[in-house]
Design an enzyme around this catalytic site. Structure first.
Site, PDB file in Angstrom:
ATOM      1  N   SER A 121       0.774  -2.006  -0.149  1.00  0.00           N
ATOM      2  CA  SER A 121       0.376  -0.470  -0.222  1.00  0.00           C
ATOM      3  C   SER A 121       0.896   1.075   0.335  1.00  0.00           C
ATOM      4  O   SER A 121       2.056   0.480  -0.006  1.00  0.00           O
ATOM      5  CB  SER A 121      -0.825  -0.238   1.237  1.00  0.00           C
ATOM      6  OG  SER A 121      -1.914   1.541   1.322  1.00  0.00           O
ATOM      7  N   HIS A 174      -8.533  -3.659   4.077  1.00  0.00           N
ATOM      8  CA  HIS A 174      -7.417  -2.613   4.036  1.00  0.00           C
ATOM      9  C   HIS A 174      -8.225  -1.790   2.597  1.00  0.00           C
ATOM     10  O   HIS A 174      -8.677  -0.889   2.736  1.00  0.00           O
ATOM     11  CB  HIS A 174      -5.680  -2.578   3.491  1.00  0.00           C
ATOM     12  CG  HIS A 174      -5.572  -1.450   2.723  1.00  0.00           C
ATOM     13  ND1 HIS A 174      -5.545  -0.760   2.009  1.00  0.00           N
ATOM     14  CD2 HIS A 174      -4.532  -0.374   4.044  1.00  0.00           C
ATOM     15  CE1 HIS A 174      -5.124   0.401   2.036  1.00  0.00           C
ATOM     16  NE2 HIS A 174      -4.126   0.426   3.516  1.00  0.00           N
ATOM     17  N   ASN A 175      -8.558  -2.675   1.923  1.00  0.00           N
ATOM     18  CA  ASN A 175      -8.740  -2.262   0.525  1.00  0.00           C
ATOM     19  C   ASN A 175     -10.659  -1.802   0.529  1.00  0.00           C
ATOM     20  O   ASN A 175     -11.379  -1.105  -0.177  1.00  0.00           O
ATOM     21  CB  ASN A 175      -8.435  -2.163  -0.667  1.00  0.00           C
ATOM     22  CG  ASN A 175      -6.999  -2.655  -1.583  1.00  0.00           C
ATOM     23  OD1 ASN A 175      -6.405  -1.836  -1.115  1.00  0.00           O
ATOM     24  ND2 ASN A 175      -6.826  -2.291  -2.738  1.00  0.00           N
ATOM     25  N   GLU A 178     -10.771   1.267   2.463  1.00  0.00           N
ATOM     26  CA  GLU A 178     -10.791   2.426   1.460  1.00  0.00           C
ATOM     27  C   GLU A 178     -11.491   3.239   0.674  1.00  0.00           C
ATOM     28  O   GLU A 178     -11.767   3.986   0.607  1.00  0.00           O
ATOM     29  CB  GLU A 178      -9.421   1.914   0.150  1.00  0.00           C
ATOM     30  CG  GLU A 178      -8.054   2.965  -0.079  1.00  0.00           C
ATOM     31  CD  GLU A 178      -7.431   2.475  -1.488  1.00  0.00           C
ATOM     32  OE1 GLU A 178      -6.931   2.214  -0.153  1.00  0.00           O
ATOM     33  OE2 GLU A 178      -8.122   1.938  -2.176  1.00  0.00           O
TER      34      GLU A 178
HETATM   35  O1  6PG Z   1      -3.947   0.599  -0.781  1.00  0.00           O
HETATM   36  C1  6PG Z   1      -3.037   1.121  -1.607  1.00  0.00           C
HETATM   37  O2  6PG Z   1      -1.400   1.703  -2.762  1.00  0.00           O
HETATM   38  C2  6PG Z   1      -4.005   0.956  -2.917  1.00  0.00           C
HETATM   39  O3  6PG Z   1      -5.306  -0.016  -2.389  1.00  0.00           O
HETATM   40  C3  6PG Z   1      -3.854   0.305  -3.993  1.00  0.00           C
HETATM   41  O4  6PG Z   1      -3.261  -0.787  -4.184  1.00  0.00           O
HETATM   42  C4  6PG Z   1      -4.677   0.740  -5.491  1.00  0.00           C
HETATM   43  O5  6PG Z   1      -4.667   1.841  -5.616  1.00  0.00           O
HETATM   44  C5  6PG Z   1      -6.351  -0.083  -5.506  1.00  0.00           C
HETATM   45  O6  6PG Z   1      -5.953  -1.218  -5.977  1.00  0.00           O
HETATM   46  C6  6PG Z   1      -6.703   0.742  -6.302  1.00  0.00           C
HETATM   47  O7  6PG Z   1      -8.097  -0.486  -6.349  1.00  0.00           O
HETATM   48  P1  6PG Z   1      -9.405  -0.114  -7.127  1.00  0.00           P
HETATM   49  O8  6PG Z   1      -9.636   0.208  -7.992  1.00  0.00           O
HETATM   50  O9  6PG Z   1      -9.886  -1.006  -6.297  1.00  0.00           O
HETATM   51  O10 6PG Z   1      -9.865   1.120  -6.443  1.00  0.00           O
END
Ligand code: 6PG
Length: 298
Positions: A121, A174-175, A178
């Protein structure tokens, strides 16, 4: 230590520079040969193919993949597998589905290869100057290569989570978080935008970043986005997604866990792909059928 790096895209290239800054010896390859030439100028040992990369490493090898999850990861692994020896280590630094990771690590186990799943991340900036890693795999083997994570992570920015799969599972959740956090920020600004008041969103995000409960990196990024385009007039509200949110919701359903915020934020992303909806047409038609309520015609 010496290691191989497959994938010199936005993340991989920055990770290579980060590793080089930290005195690691990097043998790097990518399908794009100009990226390979560039990283050679920056101090890595170039390899024009995966075969050449494996050849330039001594066993037991450590090979870090920074390639898109899914088909490409699968292709790289099938090319890599027959070239490796017992005791080699493969790191998947992409956003792979943990179920794929479990299957792949079982396949690798059969060859005596140690497989690590490393959720990464912090975006491209993190890969360059200090990432955050969520790591799964064999702990004894992990300790042998811990330095590459410690050196390229932000301070305290790596965590050995447990057995294989736990790293990618952790990154998946985590995502999911997010998704929910970003959706909440988006909704808050939408309410401000429709309010009778005339807010300066850059300044709003800025003050929220000074001592408020919701101060965060995401809020700093919000401030940055509004500083470039005060009303985000240059972009449309189409929210793409790569799969992690969907897998988080699927996991919540499998575990019979209520995760309404994450689920709805995922659905809002899907909704954002459509200008009009068939759902809306059906509901409008029904209101018209039972109550003669007006419909908006095309
Ligand atoms: O933690 C991170 O740095 C982000 O999550 C990274 O891994 C990426 O930008 C996402 O995978 C985008 O995810 P989506 O395309 O599903 O929004």
């Amino acid at each position: 230590m010496k290691l191989g790096l497959i994938g010199l895209g936005k993340m991989g290239y920055n990770l290579a520079l980060n590793l080089l800054d930290n005195q690691h010896e990097v043998v790097a390859t990518d399908v794009n040969s100009s990226q390979v030439e560039n990283i050679a100028k920056d101090g890595a040992t170039p390899a024009q193919s995966i075969v050449e990369l494996v050849d330039k490493l001594e066993a037991p090898r450590t090979i870090w993949m920074m390639v898109p999850a899914g088909e490409i990861t699968e292709q790289v692994l099938s090319e890599l597998k027959p070239l490796l020896s017992v005791g080699d280590r493969v790191i998947d630094g992409g956003n792979s589905n943990y179920k794929d990771t479990l299957r792949r690590s079982e396949e690798m186990d059969a060859y005596g290869i140690h497989y690590f799943d490393v959720g990464t991340s912090g975006g491209t900036e993190g890969a360059r100057n200090g990432a955050c890693y969520m790591i799964g795999g064999d702990e004894t083997e992990f300790r042998k290569i811990e330095a590459i994570f410690k050196d390229t992570a932000i301070e305290s920015g790596y965590h050995f989570a447990g057995r294989t799969g736990s790293g990618h599972f952790l990154k998946m959740v985590h995502n999911g978080i997010e998704y929910g956090m970003m959706q909440a920020i988006g909704e808050g600004f939408d309410i401000l935008e429709k309010s009778p008041f005339d807010y300066d969103y850059e300044q709003v995000a800025n003050v929220w970043n000074h001592g408020s409960v919701i101060r965060s990196w995401l809020m700093e990024l919000t401030e940055s986005a509004f500083s470039k385009d005060a009303k985000l007039e240059d972009i449309r509200g189409v929210m793409n997604s790569s799969g992690e949110g969907k897998w988080t919701v699927e996991s919540a359903l499998d575990l019979q866990t209520a995760a309404p915020v994450i689920a709805l934020s995922l659905m809002m992303r899907y909704r954002s792909q459509e200008d009009d909806t068939f759902t809306g047409k059906v509901v409008a038609a029904l209101r018209n059928e039972f109550g003669g309520h007006a419909v908006v015609k095309n």
